[in-house]
Write an enzyme that holds these catalytic residues in place. Structure first.
Site, PDB file in Angstrom:
ATOM      1  N   LYS A 123       0.658  -1.516   0.150  1.00  0.00           N
ATOM      2  CA  LYS A 123       0.263  -0.235   0.275  1.00  0.00           C
ATOM      3  C   LYS A 123       0.392   1.079   0.480  1.00  0.00           C
ATOM      4  CE  LYS A 123      -2.207   1.689   3.471  1.00  0.00           C
ATOM      5  NZ  LYS A 123      -2.939   2.131   4.516  1.00  0.00           N
ATOM      6  N   ASP A 141      -6.483   2.572   1.234  1.00  0.00           N
ATOM      7  CA  ASP A 141      -6.709   2.814   2.775  1.00  0.00           C
ATOM      8  C   ASP A 141      -8.262   2.609   3.699  1.00  0.00           C
ATOM      9  OD1 ASP A 141      -8.178   5.236   1.767  1.00  0.00           O
ATOM     10  OD2 ASP A 141      -6.755   6.926   2.884  1.00  0.00           O
TER      11      ASP A 141
END
Length: 215
Positions: A123, A141
């Protein structure tokens, strides 16, 4: 919860691109070194908080070499208001050492290389590449996860699975869509008291009882 139809997905994508075509991260940085640090610090911490921390950190350690040689307690002191600051301080120094030792002091702008840095997972790597190179990648997120589920774009239980679903459904313009999803979730489709009736421009597509109240 209902899933968005193909037609709805296309409309949602168009709406995001119209609204957020020029959106960028709210993290403050001037180069890839500062960006990767800011993104790493932002894990389970707000961008606003990170932006309060990083000026002194970047002033104290303006280059990877400076950070690689830093005293761990000094780094911890500078980032102590950030969540999990102990582990993050350890990772920041280890990250800097690898950037210096393996990459000649330059942050590698390649996903496979980025994830070899301490504290940098998929990420974080994606967020860095999305922001700095406008790579056609998605990162999920808490905001992207929430919005994706409320809009019926995903019913996946994890962020990783949600990312794969969004990539499959949107295919292109992923960097703009990522930035848009983050900002939409941060300021409009909030976790508590979403601004459904006042600011939401995606009301017709909302599948959540917590979102558009008319559904």
């Amino acid at each position: 919860m209902k899933k968005a139809t193909k037609k709805e997905i296309e409309a949602i994508k168009a709406a995001f691109l119209e609204r957020y075509s020029d959106a960028v991260t709210e993290l403050s940085y001037v180069n890839p070194y500062e960006l990767v640090i800011a993104v790493a610090l932002s894990a389970q911490c707000t961008d606003k908080r990170v932006n309060l921390i990083t000026p002194a950190l970047f002033e104290a350690y303006p280059t990877p070499k400076d950070l690689a040689e830093a005293n761990i307690d000094d780094v911890k002191h500078l980032i102590q208001s950030c969540s999990f600051f102990n582990n993050k301080a350890i990772n920041l120094i280890a990250m800097a050492k690898r950037i210096v030792d393996v990459y000649g002091g330059e942050v590698p702008l390649d996903e496979k290389e980025l994830v070899t840095l301490a504290g940098v997972g998929q990420k974080t790597a994606h967020v860095v590449l999305i922001e700095y190179t406008q790579a056609n990648l998605m990162a999920v997120d808490t905001h992207v996860f929430r919005v994706s589920h409320r809009l019926g774009l995903s019913d996946d239980p994890t962020a990783t699975a949600t990312e794969a679903t969004l990539v499959k459904k949107f295919k292109t313009n992923l960097h703009q869509l990522h930035q848009g999803l983050v900002l939409f979730g941060r300021y409009i489709c909030t976790a508590k008291n979403p601004k459904c009736d006042t600011e939401c421009f995606l009301q017709p597509f909302c599948k959540s009882k917590d979102g558009f109240k008319a559904r």
